[in-house]
Design a protein around this motif. Structure first.
Motif, PDB file in Angstrom:
ATOM      1  N   MET A  90      12.288  11.356  -4.132  1.00  0.00           N
ATOM      2  CA  MET A  90      12.005   9.997  -4.579  1.00  0.00           C
ATOM      3  C   MET A  90      11.154   9.252  -3.556  1.00  0.00           C
ATOM      4  O   MET A  90      10.262   8.463  -3.907  1.00  0.00           O
ATOM      5  N   LEU A  91      11.417   9.484  -2.280  1.00  0.00           N
ATOM      6  CA  LEU A  91      10.607   8.873  -1.224  1.00  0.00           C
ATOM      7  C   LEU A  91       9.177   9.396  -1.253  1.00  0.00           C
ATOM      8  O   LEU A  91       8.219   8.647  -1.071  1.00  0.00           O
ATOM      9  N   LEU A  92       9.036  10.699  -1.468  1.00  0.00           N
ATOM     10  CA  LEU A  92       7.700  11.301  -1.526  1.00  0.00           C
ATOM     11  C   LEU A  92       6.899  10.752  -2.700  1.00  0.00           C
ATOM     12  O   LEU A  92       5.691  10.538  -2.595  1.00  0.00           O
ATOM     13  N   ALA A  93       7.570  10.527  -3.810  1.00  0.00           N
ATOM     14  CA  ALA A  93       6.872  10.054  -5.012  1.00  0.00           C
ATOM     15  C   ALA A  93       6.490   8.577  -4.908  1.00  0.00           C
ATOM     16  O   ALA A  93       5.595   8.116  -5.620  1.00  0.00           O
ATOM     17  N   PHE A  94       7.158   7.838  -4.026  1.00  0.00           N
ATOM     18  CA  PHE A  94       6.854   6.417  -3.855  1.00  0.00           C
ATOM     19  C   PHE A  94       5.615   6.296  -2.975  1.00  0.00           C
ATOM     20  O   PHE A  94       5.674   6.450  -1.751  1.00  0.00           O
ATOM     21  N   ASN A  95       4.500   6.024  -3.579  1.00  0.00           N
ATOM     22  CA  ASN A  95       3.197   6.011  -2.898  1.00  0.00           C
ATOM     23  C   ASN A  95       3.033   4.685  -2.151  1.00  0.00           C
ATOM     24  O   ASN A  95       2.315   3.791  -2.586  1.00  0.00           O
ATOM     25  N   PHE A  96       3.721   4.577  -0.993  1.00  0.00           N
ATOM     26  CA  PHE A  96       3.786   3.295  -0.307  1.00  0.00           C
ATOM     27  C   PHE A  96       2.414   2.743   0.034  1.00  0.00           C
ATOM     28  O   PHE A  96       2.148   1.552  -0.161  1.00  0.00           O
ATOM     29  N   GLU A  97       1.539   3.573   0.590  1.00  0.00           N
ATOM     30  CA  GLU A  97       0.249   3.077   1.049  1.00  0.00           C
ATOM     31  C   GLU A  97      -0.538   2.448  -0.097  1.00  0.00           C
ATOM     32  O   GLU A  97      -1.120   1.362   0.051  1.00  0.00           O
ATOM     33  N   PHE A  98      -0.525   3.079  -1.252  1.00  0.00           N
ATOM     34  CA  PHE A  98      -1.245   2.548  -2.417  1.00  0.00           C
ATOM     35  C   PHE A  98      -0.547   1.307  -2.962  1.00  0.00           C
ATOM     36  O   PHE A  98      -1.194   0.303  -3.297  1.00  0.00           O
ATOM     37  N   ILE A  99       0.792   1.336  -3.028  1.00  0.00           N
ATOM     38  CA  ILE A  99       1.550   0.198  -3.547  1.00  0.00           C
ATOM     39  C   ILE A  99       1.395  -1.007  -2.632  1.00  0.00           C
ATOM     40  O   ILE A  99       1.193  -2.140  -3.082  1.00  0.00           O
ATOM     41  N   ASN A 100       1.485  -0.783  -1.330  1.00  0.00           N
ATOM     42  CA  ASN A 100       1.346  -1.871  -0.361  1.00  0.00           C
ATOM     43  C   ASN A 100      -0.037  -2.501  -0.437  1.00  0.00           C
ATOM     44  O   ASN A 100      -0.192  -3.727  -0.375  1.00  0.00           O
ATOM     45  N   ASP A 101      -1.052  -1.666  -0.593  1.00  0.00           N
ATOM     46  CA  ASP A 101      -2.416  -2.189  -0.703  1.00  0.00           C
ATOM     47  C   ASP A 101      -2.578  -3.020  -1.983  1.00  0.00           C
ATOM     48  O   ASP A 101      -3.243  -4.056  -1.981  1.00  0.00           O
ATOM     49  N   THR A 102      -1.931  -2.569  -3.063  1.00  0.00           N
ATOM     50  CA  THR A 102      -2.032  -3.278  -4.335  1.00  0.00           C
ATOM     51  C   THR A 102      -1.325  -4.633  -4.295  1.00  0.00           C
ATOM     52  O   THR A 102      -1.834  -5.630  -4.804  1.00  0.00           O
TER      53      THR A 102
END
Length: 604
Positions: A336-348
């Motif tokens: 679940m952590l791997l699937a959470f695309n933090f860098e892309f989500i944070n940028d958005t």
């Protein structure tokens, strides 16, 4: 001007050679008590260092909350009350200075005394301490409050009662609390219990009182009027007993505080732009930079203030309920952590402006260090080798995406881990060997636009793994109720942490209440390692050992993969009417209800 907000803690840390000072031969009454060493302020201090003792009194301000409320009693488990009440309407025997890691000064109590080993603590009440109805605060009120909150109150108050061996009156205005276990922090925790009026509740059901039965407090404010679910109006008591004690000088300066309730954050922000609210806190750096340019800001009628701090990051993100499948398997949680695309989500969502939380105590000296555990940290972890999650000893870091929307490499790694855990794609759906679908419900509060946006992006990634996801947005009362009932698979989560973590860690992740409804341990951690490291932290006899125990705990919690962390609130952001003024000095803990509006004032 950027204040030196670490100035006060430097003085404290510099003088610490041990977490606890050497025991003195005889207990003595004092004006304050510190967890580490001695209080920084002398007995004759005039005011808290981040308060302005010359601040004028007066003015009316309006703040906004999202959701609603169905209770005005913040001390019981039942119902949802405005969170501000317990800070502004009620008081404890001692008050906390937010300019030191963990130090208390006299509030309802004029002095405090402890045994050399802190096996007991004794408080002497101020002779002039009064409730808002004019009745004196008595030792009977104190004893009744400790027992009632410890047996019928909110879960946050019950842990202390189990550690009290006895509580008794030792003089007309003095009460002694004796503890049944060695824990030097208990003396401070006892000093922070809210004190209620015993007479008000005689013959009444404290835990299930109706909305109109509002607890009487001794604080500077009382509930003047309200309309259920719409507003609460607090008025400063003109006869407030404690206006001139050092701890209160320059604080609680506003005459009237009104709390308006809105359906969601978007409506609340529009109300602020329209001038209906006096101040708002903003937690999104991108919104702060791009949406706070409306006419009132351009005219100078609204001021943008940034407030730095020196506290740990704490943990904010989406917590997984490990009490049931599939999140009882660490491999699934890592997927679940791997699937959470933090860098892309944070940028958005934030424009990439806010750094990611990397561990529970990140951003402070208490945070885990990179790489394998060494030295005292490794020694503390060693007894729990068979209970530790992978990475706790060897070193663990959160997955990092490639910044693209597809995040292919991490999705492949997630798929591999899910297969190892017994989940495979069957007809386009992820199922286990019994044919059960991997289906989860995400619980969000209405108006959480950031959470909704994050979940929209996350959903697309999970669907690529064959996971069925249902996002439910409910009102604040339902959100609080379902969290209390542990009725979620994934939900938004926030735990603020201090520079002096202590017994609250058992509430947050101790196994004792892991399966109790209303628990603060939302993830359901039930780990001998976590319990043992909390014990080690509380029993530390040196500053170095305390830091090592906290770093070890941080490792186990982070490697446990219980929460999908998001961004760190690295600076406080308050937009406010120009009439709201603040002191020049800042506390090391930065912004919070004890800072804004507590030490601010209104000036035309």
């Amino acid at each position: 001007m950027r204040p030196d907000y670490l100035r006060p803690v430097r003085h404290v840390i510099a003088g610490i050679t041990s977490v606890f000072a050497a025991a003195i031969a005889h207990a003595e009454s004092a004006h304050g008590i510190a967890m580490y060493g001695d209080p920084a302020l002398p007995p004759d201090f005039v005011s808290l260092p981040y308060a302005n003792p010359e601040a004028p009194k007066g003015g009316k301000v309006v703040f906004g909350n999202t959701g609603g409320y169905n209770s005005l009693n913040p001390f019981v488990q039942k119902g949802t009350s405005p969170w501000q009440l317990r800070f502004w309407t009620h008081e404890s025997l001692m008050g906390r200075s937010w300019d030191e890691p963990f130090t208390l000064y006299g509030l309802l109590a004029e002095s405090v005394e402890t045994a050399p080993d802190r096996s007991w603590v004794e408080f002497t009440l101020r002779e002039n301490a009064r409730f808002s109805d004019g009745n004196p605060v008595t030792v009977d009120d104190v004893i009744w409050s400790y027992e009632t909150l410890g047996t019928e109150g909110h879960l946050r108050y019950r842990g202390l009662w189990d550690k009290i061996d006895g509580i008794e009156q030792t003089a007309p205005r003095t009460v002694r609390v004796t503890f049944n276990e060695p824990d030097r922090e208990l003396a401070l925790i006892a000093g922070l219990r809210p004190i209620l009026q015993k007479a008000q509740w005689e013959g009444k059901d404290f835990a299930n009182a109706p909305l109109h039965y509002i607890p009487i407090g001794s604080g500077p404010y009382f509930v003047d009027s309200y309309e259920a679910g719409r507003y609460v109006n607090l008025r400063r008591n003109p006869d407030y007993w404690g206006a001139d004690i050092p701890f209160r000088r320059g604080t609680m300066n506003l005459d009237d505080i009104r709390i308006e309730f809105y359906g969601d954050g978007t409506v609340l922000f529009e109300a602020f732009k329209a001038g209906e609210l006096t101040a708002v806190r903003e937690f999104n750096a991108d919104k702060w930079n791009t949406q706070y340019n409306f006419p009132a800001v351009q005219r100078g009628d609204v001021i943008k203030t940034e407030i730095p701090h020196g506290k740990p990051s704490g943990m904010t993100g989406f917590v997984m309920n490990t009490r049931k499948a599939p999140f009882d398997d660490w491999r699934v949680r890592e997927a679940m952590l791997l699937a959470f695309n933090f860098e892309f989500i944070n940028d958005t969502i934030t424009g990439g402006a806010q750094p990611r939380i990397t561990s529970y105590f990140s951003g402070s000296d208490l945070g885990m260090q990179p790489g394998p555990a060494t030295g005292r940290v490794a020694e503390l972890l060693q007894p729990y080798t068979n209970d530790l999650p992978p990475g706790a000893l060897e070193g663990y870091a959160l997955p990092v995406g490639d910044g693209t929307a597809r995040n292919r490499a991490n999705i492949r790694r997630a798929n591999k881990l899910l297969t190892e855990a017994g989940w495979t794609i069957q007809d386009g759906v992820l199922r286990n060997q019994n044919g059960q679908d991997f289906a989860i419900t995400v619980l969000l509060q209405q108006g959480d636009s950031e959470g909704q946006t994050a979940m929209e992006i996350y959903t697309r990634a999970l669907e690529r793994l064959g996971i069925k996801i249902n996002v439910e947005q409910v009102d604040s009362a339902q959100f609080a109720g379902r969290n209390a009932e542990l009725d979620f698979d994934l939900t938004f989560f926030r735990r603020a942490l201090s520079l002096s973590p202590g017994n609250e860690q058992r509430l947050y992740w101790g196994s004792q209440n892991a399966d109790t409804q209303g628990t603060r341990n939302l993830m359901g951690v039930a780990s001998p390692a976590v319990d043992g490291l909390i014990d080690a932290m509380l029993a530390s006899e040196s500053h170095e050992d305390f830091v090592s125990a906290t770093r070890a705990l941080d490792r186990v919690l982070t490697a446990g993969r219980y929460v999908i962390p998001i961004w760190n609130f690295d600076v406080g952001r308050v937009a406010h009417a120009k009439e709201l003024k603040q002191p020049q000095s800042l506390p090391i803990y930065g912004d919070g209800p004890e800072y804004m509006p507590q030490v601010w004032w209104y000036e035309e």
